[in-house]
Design a protein around this motif. Sequence first.
Motif, PDB file in Angstrom:
ATOM      1  N   ARG A   1       0.833  -1.183   0.000  1.00 38.00           N
ATOM      2  CA  ARG A   1       0.000   0.000   0.000  1.00 38.00           C
ATOM      3  C   ARG A   1       0.874   1.241   0.000  1.00 38.00           C
ATOM      4  NH1 ARG A   1      -3.674   0.003   5.162  1.00 38.00           N
ATOM      5  NH2 ARG A   1      -4.137   2.135   4.466  1.00 38.00           N
ATOM      6  N   ASP A   2       0.353   2.307  -0.589  1.00 35.55           N
ATOM      7  CA  ASP A   2       1.032   3.598  -0.591  1.00 35.55           C
ATOM      8  C   ASP A   2       0.003   4.615  -0.107  1.00 35.55           C
ATOM      9  OD1 ASP A   2       2.152   6.108  -1.206  1.00 35.55           O
ATOM     10  OD2 ASP A   2       3.293   5.275  -2.870  1.00 35.55           O
ATOM     11  N   ASN A   3       0.110   5.012   1.138  1.00 36.32           N
ATOM     12  CA  ASN A   3      -0.901   5.902   1.702  1.00 36.32           C
ATOM     13  C   ASN A   3      -0.867   7.285   1.061  1.00 36.32           C
ATOM     14  OD1 ASN A   3      -1.839   3.910   3.485  1.00 36.32           O
ATOM     15  ND2 ASN A   3      -0.308   4.471   5.024  1.00 36.32           N
ATOM     16  N   ASP A   4       0.301   7.738   0.652  1.00 35.30           N
ATOM     17  CA  ASP A   4       0.397   9.050   0.000  1.00 35.30           C
ATOM     18  C   ASP A   4      -0.333   9.062  -1.338  1.00 35.30           C
ATOM     19  OD1 ASP A   4       3.766   9.795   1.162  1.00 35.30           O
ATOM     20  OD2 ASP A   4       1.805  10.250   2.031  1.00 35.30           O
ATOM     21  N   LYS A   5      -0.324   7.925  -2.018  1.00 34.20           N
ATOM     22  CA  LYS A   5      -1.009   7.821  -3.306  1.00 34.20           C
ATOM     23  C   LYS A   5      -2.417   7.261  -3.160  1.00 34.20           C
ATOM     24  CE  LYS A   5       3.230   7.184  -6.013  1.00 34.20           C
ATOM     25  NZ  LYS A   5       3.973   6.289  -6.928  1.00 34.20           N
ATOM     26  N   LYS A   6      -2.790   6.904  -1.935  1.00 36.82           N
ATOM     27  CA  LYS A   6      -4.104   6.300  -1.678  1.00 36.82           C
ATOM     28  C   LYS A   6      -4.303   5.089  -2.566  1.00 36.82           C
ATOM     29  CE  LYS A   6      -6.172  10.247  -2.391  1.00 36.82           C
ATOM     30  NZ  LYS A   6      -7.254  11.251  -2.543  1.00 36.82           N
ATOM     31  N   SER A   7      -3.316   4.218  -2.560  1.00 33.28           N
ATOM     32  CA  SER A   7      -3.361   3.085  -3.469  1.00 33.28           C
ATOM     33  C   SER A   7      -2.906   1.797  -2.795  1.00 33.28           C
ATOM     34  CB  SER A   7      -2.473   3.361  -4.686  1.00 33.28           C
ATOM     35  OG  SER A   7      -1.115   3.399  -4.309  1.00 33.28           O
ATOM     36  N   LEU A   8      -3.252   0.686  -3.411  1.00 29.49           N
ATOM     37  CA  LEU A   8      -2.770  -0.623  -2.989  1.00 29.49           C
ATOM     38  C   LEU A   8      -2.487  -1.433  -4.242  1.00 29.49           C
ATOM     39  CD1 LEU A   8      -5.684  -2.921  -1.922  1.00 29.49           C
ATOM     40  CD2 LEU A   8      -6.084  -0.482  -2.289  1.00 29.49           C
ATOM     41  N   ASP A   9      -1.497  -2.295  -4.157  1.00 28.81           N
ATOM     42  CA  ASP A   9      -1.095  -3.135  -5.274  1.00 28.81           C
ATOM     43  C   ASP A   9      -1.100  -4.602  -4.854  1.00 28.81           C
ATOM     44  OD1 ASP A   9       1.492  -0.978  -6.744  1.00 28.81           O
ATOM     45  OD2 ASP A   9      -0.694  -0.852  -6.716  1.00 28.81           O
ATOM     46  N   LEU A  10      -1.147  -5.449  -5.857  1.00 31.26           N
ATOM     47  CA  LEU A  10      -0.980  -6.886  -5.626  1.00 31.26           C
ATOM     48  C   LEU A  10      -0.029  -7.399  -6.690  1.00 31.26           C
ATOM     49  CD1 LEU A  10      -1.934  -9.332  -3.903  1.00 31.26           C
ATOM     50  CD2 LEU A  10      -3.558  -9.820  -5.755  1.00 31.26           C
ATOM     51  N   GLN A  11       1.162  -7.769  -6.276  1.00 25.93           N
ATOM     52  CA  GLN A  11       2.144  -8.366  -7.174  1.00 25.93           C
ATOM     53  C   GLN A  11       1.900  -9.872  -7.180  1.00 25.93           C
ATOM     54  OE1 GLN A  11       4.555  -6.966  -9.197  1.00 25.93           O
ATOM     55  NE2 GLN A  11       4.840  -9.065  -9.947  1.00 25.93           N
TER      56      GLN A  11
END
Length: 122
Positions: free
Chosen positions: A75-85
């Motif tokens: 997750r990247d809180n600054d970008k308000k995002s989450l990823d799944l590799q």
Amino acid sequence: QVQLVESGGGLVQNGGSLRLSCVATGPISKASFKIYNVAWYRQAPGKQRELVASISSGGAADYLASVRGRFAISRDNDKKSLDLQMNSVRSEDTAIYYCYIARSTGRAADWWGRGTQVTVGT
């Protein structure tokens, strides 16, 4: 209204890799996003939706047993995002993948993305 926009799905060969991303848009600040637990779910044809991976607001990650060691959630809180590799994918990983966020404190609130299709081919 908060919206979750997923991207990165598609066709991937068995044993290959794919990265899914999800961004929160609308009336949710960076400070607010930090207190959300975030997760990826998936639903395969004819099966119930299942939790694949999650990260709590405190940063603790957890995984479905069948993907542990192959998938990584971030997750990247600054970008308000989450990823799944997704690495070393298998045919049984074929499903629609949904991102999901839920407040960890205060007034209950949660949102779902619309989903992105992942198909693992031979």
